[in-house]
Design a protein around this motif. Structure first.
Motif, PDB file in Angstrom:
ATOM      1  N   ALA A 216      21.800  -4.757 -21.942  1.00 16.17           N
ATOM      2  CA  ALA A 216      23.261  -4.665 -22.032  1.00 16.17           C
ATOM      3  C   ALA A 216      23.900  -4.766 -20.648  1.00 16.17           C
ATOM      4  O   ALA A 216      24.909  -5.453 -20.461  1.00 16.17           O
ATOM      5  N   ALA A 217      23.310  -4.085 -19.666  1.00 18.71           N
ATOM      6  CA  ALA A 217      23.868  -4.114 -18.314  1.00 18.71           C
ATOM      7  C   ALA A 217      23.748  -5.501 -17.700  1.00 18.71           C
ATOM      8  O   ALA A 217      24.691  -6.007 -17.067  1.00 18.71           O
ATOM      9  N   LEU A 218      22.598  -6.152 -17.878  1.00 17.04           N
ATOM     10  CA  LEU A 218      22.414  -7.494 -17.330  1.00 17.04           C
ATOM     11  C   LEU A 218      23.310  -8.507 -18.030  1.00 17.04           C
ATOM     12  O   LEU A 218      23.878  -9.403 -17.393  1.00 17.04           O
ATOM     13  N   TRP A 219      23.454  -8.379 -19.329  1.00 19.21           N
ATOM     14  CA  TRP A 219      24.299  -9.308 -20.091  1.00 19.21           C
ATOM     15  C   TRP A 219      25.752  -9.198 -19.642  1.00 19.21           C
ATOM     16  O   TRP A 219      26.460 -10.194 -19.517  1.00 19.21           O
ATOM     17  N   ALA A 220      26.199  -7.990 -19.362  1.00 15.77           N
ATOM     18  CA  ALA A 220      27.581  -7.782 -18.922  1.00 15.77           C
ATOM     19  C   ALA A 220      27.831  -8.375 -17.545  1.00 15.77           C
ATOM     20  O   ALA A 220      28.988  -8.617 -17.169  1.00 15.77           O
ATOM     21  N   GLY A 221      26.773  -8.636 -16.771  1.00 18.95           N
ATOM     22  CA  GLY A 221      26.933  -9.209 -15.439  1.00 18.95           C
ATOM     23  C   GLY A 221      27.216 -10.690 -15.428  1.00 18.95           C
ATOM     24  O   GLY A 221      27.586 -11.255 -14.393  1.00 18.95           O
ATOM     25  N   HIS A 222      27.022 -11.383 -16.565  1.00 20.29           N
ATOM     26  CA  HIS A 222      27.329 -12.816 -16.708  1.00 20.29           C
ATOM     27  C   HIS A 222      26.602 -13.687 -15.687  1.00 20.29           C
ATOM     28  O   HIS A 222      27.106 -14.735 -15.283  1.00 20.29           O
ATOM     29  N   ARG A 223      25.397 -13.294 -15.283  1.00 22.50           N
ATOM     30  CA  ARG A 223      24.605 -14.157 -14.412  1.00 22.50           C
ATOM     31  C   ARG A 223      23.991 -15.277 -15.245  1.00 22.50           C
ATOM     32  O   ARG A 223      23.538 -15.044 -16.369  1.00 22.50           O
ATOM     33  N   VAL A 224      23.964 -16.476 -14.683  1.00 23.34           N
ATOM     34  CA  VAL A 224      23.470 -17.648 -15.400  1.00 23.34           C
ATOM     35  C   VAL A 224      22.363 -18.305 -14.586  1.00 23.34           C
ATOM     36  O   VAL A 224      22.516 -18.532 -13.388  1.00 23.34           O
ATOM     37  N   LYS A 225      21.254 -18.612 -15.259  1.00 24.65           N
ATOM     38  CA  LYS A 225      20.173 -19.334 -14.597  1.00 24.65           C
ATOM     39  C   LYS A 225      19.319 -20.008 -15.660  1.00 24.65           C
ATOM     40  O   LYS A 225      18.640 -19.339 -16.426  1.00 24.65           O
ATOM     41  N   ALA A 226      19.388 -21.341 -15.711  1.00 27.70           N
ATOM     42  CA  ALA A 226      18.566 -22.066 -16.664  1.00 27.70           C
ATOM     43  C   ALA A 226      17.095 -21.902 -16.290  1.00 27.70           C
ATOM     44  O   ALA A 226      16.741 -21.815 -15.109  1.00 27.70           O
ATOM     45  N   CYS A 227      16.226 -21.849 -17.295  1.00 29.93           N
ATOM     46  CA  CYS A 227      14.809 -21.677 -17.006  1.00 29.93           C
ATOM     47  C   CYS A 227      14.286 -22.898 -16.266  1.00 29.93           C
ATOM     48  O   CYS A 227      14.626 -24.034 -16.584  1.00 29.93           O
ATOM     49  N   GLY A 228      13.471 -22.653 -15.253  1.00 29.89           N
ATOM     50  CA  GLY A 228      12.938 -23.729 -14.442  1.00 29.89           C
ATOM     51  C   GLY A 228      11.567 -23.366 -13.933  1.00 29.89           C
ATOM     52  O   GLY A 228      10.595 -23.335 -14.680  1.00 29.89           O
ATOM     53  N   SER A 229      11.478 -23.044 -12.658  1.00 28.29           N
ATOM     54  CA  SER A 229      10.215 -22.682 -12.041  1.00 28.29           C
ATOM     55  C   SER A 229      10.382 -21.360 -11.302  1.00 28.29           C
ATOM     56  O   SER A 229      11.247 -21.235 -10.433  1.00 28.29           O
ATOM     57  N   ASP A 230       9.569 -20.368 -11.663  1.00 30.88           N
ATOM     58  CA  ASP A 230       9.658 -19.039 -11.051  1.00 30.88           C
ATOM     59  C   ASP A 230       8.268 -18.493 -10.777  1.00 30.88           C
ATOM     60  O   ASP A 230       7.323 -18.735 -11.540  1.00 30.88           O
ATOM     61  N   GLU A 231       8.158 -17.735  -9.702  1.00 27.96           N
ATOM     62  CA  GLU A 231       6.911 -17.051  -9.389  1.00 27.96           C
ATOM     63  C   GLU A 231       6.986 -15.611  -9.903  1.00 27.96           C
ATOM     64  O   GLU A 231       8.010 -14.950  -9.742  1.00 27.96           O
ATOM     65  N   HIS A 232       5.908 -15.173 -10.511  1.00 28.73           N
ATOM     66  CA  HIS A 232       5.872 -13.824 -11.073  1.00 28.73           C
ATOM     67  C   HIS A 232       4.540 -13.156 -10.772  1.00 28.73           C
ATOM     68  O   HIS A 232       3.494 -13.812 -10.713  1.00 28.73           O
ATOM     69  N   GLU A 233       4.602 -11.852 -10.592  1.00 30.64           N
ATOM     70  CA  GLU A 233       3.393 -11.030 -10.553  1.00 30.64           C
ATOM     71  C   GLU A 233       3.083 -10.597 -11.984  1.00 30.64           C
ATOM     72  O   GLU A 233       3.983 -10.186 -12.717  1.00 30.64           O
ATOM     73  N   MET A 234       1.828 -10.726 -12.377  1.00 29.73           N
ATOM     74  CA  MET A 234       1.417 -10.289 -13.704  1.00 29.73           C
ATOM     75  C   MET A 234       0.226  -9.357 -13.574  1.00 29.73           C
ATOM     76  O   MET A 234      -0.584  -9.471 -12.642  1.00 29.73           O
ATOM     77  N   ARG A 235       0.119  -8.422 -14.509  1.00 27.33           N
ATOM     78  CA  ARG A 235      -1.007  -7.490 -14.557  1.00 27.33           C
ATOM     79  C   ARG A 235      -1.564  -7.516 -15.977  1.00 27.33           C
ATOM     80  O   ARG A 235      -1.062  -6.854 -16.878  1.00 27.33           O
ATOM     81  N   HIS A 236      -2.604  -8.332 -16.171  1.00 34.17           N
ATOM     82  CA  HIS A 236      -3.154  -8.519 -17.513  1.00 34.17           C
ATOM     83  C   HIS A 236      -4.205  -7.449 -17.813  1.00 34.17           C
ATOM     84  O   HIS A 236      -5.014  -7.101 -16.939  1.00 34.17           O
ATOM     85  N   PRO A 237      -4.222  -6.907 -19.035  1.00 37.54           N
ATOM     86  CA  PRO A 237      -5.167  -5.818 -19.355  1.00 37.54           C
ATOM     87  C   PRO A 237      -6.634  -6.228 -19.273  1.00 37.54           C
ATOM     88  O   PRO A 237      -7.498  -5.363 -19.095  1.00 37.54           O
TER      89      PRO A 237
END
Length: 284
Positions: A216-237
């Motif tokens: 709800a808080a992020l949606w109210a911020g009206h930030r826009v970013k089409a999906c593209g290429s992003d780096e993420h940290e993941m922790r797989h079980p």
């Protein structure tokens, strides 16, 4: 999601994020009652009348010409995704009965591509982030705790936005969960601008706003970013921590869908972890 309302709210949010110094305005030490630019300042920078801009922010004018939109985008320092979102919100809307959106289908070309990407985790997302298909490694990486065949039953398909915000397993996958959450919301905002009459998308947003204060808080911020290429940290079980790149490709025959591929730096421990996960999938 009301189109005119979205336009007014988006303009207000973008204006509030800017400071006079950001656009080269000197306030000479003036104390302001509210943060952000004033409406007349945005109008002046955009080259439109203050009264017309006020009407846009109040929802009294529901669309604008390309020239006006481009001027406002420059004034508000919008990037490409934000500019395109503004264009979508300011576009004249067709009147008529709102139909239920058709069930999204997986094209033959997407099916073939998923099969060919056996060593690369891959997930095909619909425009509302429903998981339309995945290869075995994509399923194991993102949602091994879910029924792999659920994507074949449209009424039971997992939804990536719902998983990110409401599923404990998915939240644990991302040590920097906030970055993933912002990316998901930014992409949904862009989609909502293109499809303001999509009832299923509106229902999804309503569910997430109600079920997650963070959404709800992020949606109210009206930030826009089409999906593209992003780096993420993941922790797989199963294989532990890794740094990956998630890239979204648009199928030529289904541009509203996104094929998300996951890769890691060649020779890195993260690539070794993905290889280990692939081996575990093959042994099942």
């Amino acid at each position: 999601m009301d189109g005119p309302g979205q336009l007014a709210e988006y303009l207000q949010a973008c204006r509030a994020r800017l400071r006079p110094a950001d656009v080269g305005l000197d306030t000479y030490g003036e104390r302001r009652r509210v943060p952000g630019l004033r409406r007349e300042e945005v109008a002046g920078l955009a080259g439109v009348s203050a009264s017309y801009y006020v009407r846009l922010e109040q929802g009294l004018s529901v669309n604008a010409s390309t020239e006006v939109v481009d001027g406002i985008a420059r004034a508000l320092r919008l990037d490409r995704d934000e500019h395109e979102h503004l264009r979508a919100l300011a576009r004249p809307r067709r009147r008529g009965a709102v139909k239920r959106p058709p069930v999204e289908r997986v094209s033959a070309s997407a099916t073939e591509l998923l099969a060919a990407l056996g060593a690369v985790p891959a997930v095909l997302l619909g425009r509302r982030t429903d998981v339309l298909a995945w290869n075995p490694l994509g399923h194991a990486l993102f949602a091994g705790h879910l029924d792999r065949d659920s994507v074949d039953r449209p009424a039971e398909r997992p939804n990536m936005a719902r998983l990110v915000f409401l599923d404990a397993h998915t939240r644990e996958l991302y040590p920097r969960w906030e970055a993933k959450a912002r990316a998901v919301v930014g992409n949904l905002r862009a989609t909502a601008g293109r499809h303001p009459d999509d009832r299923l998308l509106s229902a999804l947003v309503g569910e997430l706003v109600t079920g997650s204060a963070e959404f709800a808080a992020l949606w109210a911020g009206h930030r826009v970013k089409a999906c593209g290429s992003d780096e993420h940290e993941m922790r797989h079980p199963l294989v532990g921590a890794m740094s990956v790149r998630q890239q979204a490709l648009r199928p030529a025959d289904a541009p509203e869908q996104a094929l998300t591929l996951v890769t890691a730096e060649p020779g890195s421990p993260s690539q070794a972890a993905l290889t280990l996960l692939a081996q575990a999938v093959l042994e099942r």
